[in-house]
Scaffold this motif. Structure first.
Motif, PDB file in Angstrom:
ATOM      1  N   THR A  43      40.650  34.155  44.545  1.00 44.09           N
ATOM      2  CA  THR A  43      39.447  34.555  45.353  1.00 44.09           C
ATOM      3  C   THR A  43      39.688  35.783  46.003  1.00 44.09           C
ATOM      4  N   GLU A  44      38.498  36.453  46.223  1.00 42.42           N
ATOM      5  CA  GLU A  44      38.559  37.792  47.024  1.00 42.42           C
ATOM      6  C   GLU A  44      37.392  37.547  48.011  1.00 42.42           C
ATOM      7  N   ASP A  45      37.669  37.541  49.216  1.00 43.06           N
ATOM      8  CA  ASP A  45      36.791  37.439  50.574  1.00 43.06           C
ATOM      9  C   ASP A  45      35.936  36.183  50.188  1.00 43.06           C
ATOM     10  N   GLY A  46      36.613  35.176  49.902  1.00 49.24           N
ATOM     11  CA  GLY A  46      36.189  33.711  49.714  1.00 49.24           C
ATOM     12  C   GLY A  46      35.402  33.509  48.664  1.00 49.24           C
ATOM     13  N   ARG A  47      35.202  34.509  47.596  1.00 47.69           N
ATOM     14  CA  ARG A  47      34.371  34.322  46.284  1.00 47.69           C
ATOM     15  C   ARG A  47      35.543  34.431  45.055  1.00 47.69           C
ATOM     16  N   THR A  48      35.009  33.565  44.097  1.00 44.81           N
ATOM     17  CA  THR A  48      35.959  33.347  43.180  1.00 44.81           C
ATOM     18  C   THR A  48      35.927  34.664  42.367  1.00 44.81           C
ATOM     19  N   LYS A  49      37.365  35.274  41.963  1.00 40.69           N
ATOM     20  CA  LYS A  49      37.634  36.282  41.074  1.00 40.69           C
ATOM     21  C   LYS A  49      37.627  35.939  39.662  1.00 40.69           C
ATOM     22  N   GLN A  50      36.835  36.402  38.894  1.00 39.20           N
ATOM     23  CA  GLN A  50      37.099  36.102  37.344  1.00 39.20           C
ATOM     24  C   GLN A  50      38.064  36.851  36.818  1.00 39.20           C
ATOM     25  N   LEU A  51      38.899  36.326  36.302  1.00 34.75           N
ATOM     26  CA  LEU A  51      39.882  37.321  35.518  1.00 34.75           C
ATOM     27  C   LEU A  51      39.460  37.523  33.932  1.00 34.75           C
ATOM     28  N   VAL A  52      40.195  38.332  33.309  1.00 37.39           N
ATOM     29  CA  VAL A  52      39.858  38.598  31.846  1.00 37.39           C
ATOM     30  C   VAL A  52      39.792  37.213  31.194  1.00 37.39           C
ATOM     31  N   PRO A  53      38.898  36.750  30.265  1.00 34.32           N
ATOM     32  CA  PRO A  53      39.212  35.646  29.419  1.00 34.32           C
ATOM     33  C   PRO A  53      40.364  35.374  28.795  1.00 34.32           C
ATOM     34  N   ASP A 102      40.870  48.260  28.362  1.00 34.08           N
ATOM     35  CA  ASP A 102      40.332  48.653  29.562  1.00 34.08           C
ATOM     36  C   ASP A 102      40.179  47.597  30.842  1.00 34.08           C
ATOM     37  N   ALA A 103      39.792  46.288  30.178  1.00 32.60           N
ATOM     38  CA  ALA A 103      39.598  45.243  31.241  1.00 32.60           C
ATOM     39  C   ALA A 103      40.896  44.780  31.643  1.00 32.60           C
ATOM     40  N   ARG A 104      41.962  44.557  30.623  1.00 32.00           N
ATOM     41  CA  ARG A 104      43.320  43.982  31.027  1.00 32.00           C
ATOM     42  C   ARG A 104      44.216  44.982  31.665  1.00 32.00           C
ATOM     43  N   HIS A 105      43.785  46.436  31.447  1.00 27.47           N
ATOM     44  CA  HIS A 105      44.747  47.514  32.075  1.00 27.47           C
ATOM     45  C   HIS A 105      44.187  47.536  33.515  1.00 27.47           C
ATOM     46  N   LYS A 106      42.886  47.327  33.917  1.00 31.37           N
ATOM     47  CA  LYS A 106      42.528  47.319  35.350  1.00 31.37           C
ATOM     48  C   LYS A 106      42.977  46.043  36.102  1.00 31.37           C
ATOM     49  N   GLN A 107      43.119  45.096  35.049  1.00 30.54           N
ATOM     50  CA  GLN A 107      43.487  43.675  35.883  1.00 30.54           C
ATOM     51  C   GLN A 107      45.127  44.013  36.134  1.00 30.54           C
ATOM     52  N   ASP A 108      45.831  44.798  35.197  1.00 33.59           N
ATOM     53  CA  ASP A 108      47.244  44.900  35.599  1.00 33.59           C
ATOM     54  C   ASP A 108      47.381  46.001  36.684  1.00 33.59           C
ATOM     55  N   SER A 109      46.558  46.775  36.790  1.00 30.98           N
ATOM     56  CA  SER A 109      46.595  47.682  38.042  1.00 30.98           C
ATOM     57  C   SER A 109      46.312  46.994  39.309  1.00 30.98           C
ATOM     58  N   TRP A 110      45.297  46.072  39.346  1.00 29.48           N
ATOM     59  CA  TRP A 110      44.882  45.161  40.460  1.00 29.48           C
ATOM     60  C   TRP A 110      46.129  44.494  41.056  1.00 29.48           C
ATOM     61  N   LEU A 111      46.938  43.642  39.981  1.00 29.97           N
ATOM     62  CA  LEU A 111      47.757  42.728  40.397  1.00 29.97           C
ATOM     63  C   LEU A 111      49.176  43.797  41.014  1.00 29.97           C
ATOM     64  N   THR A 131      48.651  35.976  49.178  1.00 32.03           N
ATOM     65  CA  THR A 131      47.538  36.382  49.952  1.00 32.03           C
ATOM     66  C   THR A 131      47.757  37.652  50.366  1.00 32.03           C
ATOM     67  N   SER A 132      46.932  38.596  50.363  1.00 30.11           N
ATOM     68  CA  SER A 132      46.687  39.987  50.754  1.00 30.11           C
ATOM     69  C   SER A 132      45.575  40.383  51.056  1.00 30.11           C
ATOM     70  N   GLY A 133      45.348  40.652  52.242  1.00 27.93           N
ATOM     71  CA  GLY A 133      44.062  41.152  52.817  1.00 27.93           C
ATOM     72  C   GLY A 133      43.198  39.907  52.362  1.00 27.93           C
ATOM     73  N   GLY A 134      41.734  40.120  51.731  1.00 29.92           N
ATOM     74  CA  GLY A 134      41.030  39.195  51.591  1.00 29.92           C
ATOM     75  C   GLY A 134      41.207  38.563  50.119  1.00 29.92           C
ATOM     76  N   THR A 135      42.528  38.974  49.624  1.00 29.08           N
ATOM     77  CA  THR A 135      42.470  38.120  48.318  1.00 29.08           C
ATOM     78  C   THR A 135      43.623  37.257  48.364  1.00 29.08           C
ATOM     79  N   THR A 136      43.229  35.931  47.594  1.00 30.02           N
ATOM     80  CA  THR A 136      44.197  34.622  47.714  1.00 30.02           C
ATOM     81  C   THR A 136      44.520  34.361  46.321  1.00 30.02           C
ATOM     82  N   ILE A 137      45.600  34.429  45.699  1.00 26.94           N
ATOM     83  CA  ILE A 137      45.936  33.743  44.450  1.00 26.94           C
ATOM     84  C   ILE A 137      46.667  32.356  44.565  1.00 26.94           C
TER      85      ILE A 137
END
Length: 260
Positions: A43-53, A102-111, A131-137
């Motif tokens: 989740t990010e700021d209380g909303r579900t974050k959709q990961l790459v399929p 590109d989508a997986r590259h951005k997801q790698d960078s996010w993590l 948890t970091s800031g508004g992000t919770t895994i």
């Protein structure tokens, strides 16, 4: 062929006072060590974050004090300090160099960014929360989320060829598979069918002579067949981790995935 060039471990900067101490909510010191966790929600700021399929966050805390993380493409690692309820990793994560969309590259960078931010962590039974800031895994112990597949009876499809510190996914790998049943191994080189004998010891498989059909295999198919048959020759170590089977001999080997 896609090549993963793994950077040398010497590129990592040692962290001062690395250790695995319990964080808030952890039942005992060192509770993360030797365990792997798979994301079940982000989740990010209380909303579900959709990961790459067909991807998820994977965090492995090794016995020698490292964190190995994946988010769907490359693998990243660093020494980790888990004291004071924080995950402290090296600013310069060691990252493999597999080409990603590109989508997986951005997801790698996010993590990567999240881990370098020094996130907090809690552990309750088999559930890890980072948890970091508004992000919770939210993650679940791998042994609960994905129990190991049985070595016997599973169709293991080739995913990666490993040669020293280089791993590659080769064209036609998806056609290569093996299945073990007792003292028998059957499968396909991607060009020819194969069968043979296999003996077992703790963590080891010893293959006897492998017989194949006699279709001529040229180009990449021929090279892949030689690689497979070269690995299935003599004794190899093996490890099943969830839906992965690793075969290794003298630093080289093959990685397979099995269907559930």
């Amino acid at each position: 062929m896609r090549t993963i060039a793994v950077a040398g471990a010497g590129l990592l900067l040692a962290l001062t006072g690395c250790g695995n101490e319990s964080g808030a909510g952890a039942p005992d010191a060192g509770s993360l060590t030797g365990r792997t966790y798979l994301s079940s929600a982000v989740t990010e700021d209380g909303r579900t974050k959709q990961l790459v399929p067909n991807s998820r966050v994977r965090l492995t805390f090794t016995d020698d004090g490292r964190l190995i993380a994946e988010a769907g493409c490359n693998s990243m690692q660093s020494p980790v300090d888990t004291g004071d309820g924080k995950l402290a990793v090296d600013e310069q994560l060691q990252v493999t160099a597999m080409g990603c969309d590109d989508a997986r590259h951005k997801q790698d960078s996010w993590l990567s960014g999240l881990l370098r931010s020094g996130p907090s962590w809690t552990l309750e039974a088999d559930r890890l929360t980072v948890t970091s800031g508004g992000t919770t895994i939210t993650l679940t112990d791998r042994e609960t989320a994905e129990p190991d597949l049985a070595l016997d009876g599973t169709k293991w499809s080739l995913e990666t060829v490993v040669s020293g510190e280089t791993a590659s996914h080769q064209a036609g790998s998806e056609k290569v598979w093996i299945t073990l049943n007792g003292d028998r191994v059957t499968g396909s080189t991607g060009c020819n069918e194969l069968q043979g004998k296999v003996a077992r010891d703790t963590g080891k498989l010893t293959f006897g002579e492998i017989a194949t059909t006699r279709r001529a295999c040229a180009g990449d198919a021929g090279k892949l067949e030689q690689t497979l048959l070269g690995t299935l020759e003599g004794t190899v170590t093996y490890e099943v981790d969830a839906n992965r089977l690793e075969l290794r001999a003298a630093g080289d080997g093959l990685d397979f995935t099995g269907a559930r």
